[in-house]
Motif scaffolding. Structure first.
Motif, PDB file in Angstrom:
ATOM      1  N   ASP A  10       0.815  -1.217   0.000  1.00  0.00           N
ATOM      2  CA  ASP A  10       0.000   0.000   0.000  1.00  0.00           C
ATOM      3  C   ASP A  10       0.848   1.266   0.000  1.00  0.00           C
ATOM      4  N   GLU A  11       2.104   1.136   0.441  1.00  0.00           N
ATOM      5  CA  GLU A  11       2.983   2.298   0.501  1.00  0.00           C
ATOM      6  C   GLU A  11       3.556   2.658  -0.870  1.00  0.00           C
ATOM      7  N   GLN A  12       3.531   1.691  -1.810  1.00  0.00           N
ATOM      8  CA  GLN A  12       4.067   1.900  -3.159  1.00  0.00           C
ATOM      9  C   GLN A  12       5.484   2.480  -3.096  1.00  0.00           C
ATOM     10  N   LEU A  13       6.336   1.788  -2.355  1.00  0.00           N
ATOM     11  CA  LEU A  13       7.694   2.269  -2.138  1.00  0.00           C
ATOM     12  C   LEU A  13       8.607   1.977  -3.318  1.00  0.00           C
ATOM     13  N   THR A  14       9.535   2.889  -3.543  1.00  0.00           N
ATOM     14  CA  THR A  14      10.632   2.652  -4.471  1.00  0.00           C
ATOM     15  C   THR A  14      11.884   2.518  -3.621  1.00  0.00           C
ATOM     16  N   ILE A  15      12.427   1.306  -3.554  1.00  0.00           N
ATOM     17  CA  ILE A  15      13.550   1.031  -2.664  1.00  0.00           C
ATOM     18  C   ILE A  15      14.783   0.705  -3.489  1.00  0.00           C
ATOM     19  N   SER A  16      15.857   1.407  -3.220  1.00  0.00           N
ATOM     20  CA  SER A  16      17.107   1.171  -3.937  1.00  0.00           C
ATOM     21  C   SER A  16      17.708  -0.153  -3.492  1.00  0.00           C
ATOM     22  N   GLU A  17      18.386  -0.830  -4.421  1.00  0.00           N
ATOM     23  CA  GLU A  17      19.056  -2.072  -4.064  1.00  0.00           C
ATOM     24  C   GLU A  17      20.251  -1.773  -3.168  1.00  0.00           C
ATOM     25  N   PHE A  18      20.575  -2.728  -2.338  1.00  0.00           N
ATOM     26  CA  PHE A  18      21.677  -2.566  -1.390  1.00  0.00           C
ATOM     27  C   PHE A  18      23.008  -2.641  -2.116  1.00  0.00           C
ATOM     28  N   SER A  19      23.934  -1.769  -1.738  1.00  0.00           N
ATOM     29  CA  SER A  19      25.274  -1.785  -2.316  1.00  0.00           C
ATOM     30  C   SER A  19      26.149  -2.717  -1.499  1.00  0.00           C
ATOM     31  N   GLU A  20      26.508  -3.860  -2.085  1.00  0.00           N
ATOM     32  CA  GLU A  20      27.298  -4.844  -1.351  1.00  0.00           C
ATOM     33  C   GLU A  20      28.652  -4.289  -0.929  1.00  0.00           C
TER      34      GLU A  20
END
Length: 221
Positions: free
Chosen positions: A198-208
């Protein structure tokens, strides 16, 4: 996160009865709310009778787990994970039965990448991460320790108990959480986004490159 890729995953990857129970556990664990057999069957594109049978098997499996804090309960035709009634007297008064959906992505990312730098969480979630870290800490689900200009975030015993994790030590919780995500074929960012649709988040991928294994942290629970 759009549910279309996940539905395609289930359709293209036949699920055996045993693995179906595991998938159902992951879905109910991540949903943080009750779900009906019809909802689960539609999501997985499986017959309702098959899903119902797998839920019953999962319920028995969880009941047999030694010292598990959670139980799988069917209430009015809907299934949900909840704390075992026998443990209720031991819970602090401040304990909240449900975690707001908006906090689940941050909780998942911390569990997956701990000991996670708060600055990295901000990179992935944006400025809202500061409020989410504060709220998660207030519920006793995560611990915070100063590490230079940022903080290192780790899960607590209460986190493990709440999510039914068989481990408590944060590195073992991390391993368990990553295995659960791998079973669903999701990266940490995809898993986090799926927990709060429901938040419709755009989450960046984690930088290893920024993932650092630090010395064991003594985090107050």
């Amino acid at each position: 996160m759009d549910s279309t890729p996940r539905r395609r995953l289930w359709r293209d990857s036949p699920v055996s009865e045993t693995s179906l129970s595991t998938v159902l556990e992951a879905i109910l664990f991540g949903a943080g709310r009750s779900m009906s057999v019809a909802e689960l069957a539609e999501l997985l594109e499986r017959p309702q009778a098959e899903v119902q049978s797998a839920l019953k098997d999962l319920q028995v499996t969880i009941r047999r787990r030694r010292d598990s804090a959670l139980q799988l309960t069917e209430v009015a035709g809907r299934w949900i994970f909840e704390v075992r009634p026998s443990l209720s007297p031991h819970l602090p008064e401040s304990f909240r039965a449900d975690i707001p959906q908006r906090l689940l992505p941050a909780a998942a990312l911390i569990a997956y990448h701990q000991p996670m730098a708060q600055s990295q969480l901000v990179d992935m979630l944006g400025q809202r991460a500061y409020d989410h870290v504060r709220d998660l800490a207030n519920t006793g689900l995560i611990g915070r320790r100063r590490d230079g200009l940022t903080r290192r975030l780790t899960t607590t015993r209460r986190f493990a108990e709440y999510f039914g994790c068989p481990e408590v030590e944060y590195r073992k919780v991390r391993t368990w959480f990553r295995k659960e995500a791998a079973k669903m074929g999701l990266t940490s960012a995809q898993l986090a986004a799926s927990l709060a649709p429901d938040e419709q988040l755009t989450i960046s991928e984690f930088s290893e490159e920024e993932e650092v294994e630090s010395e064991p942290l003594e985090v107050e629970e």
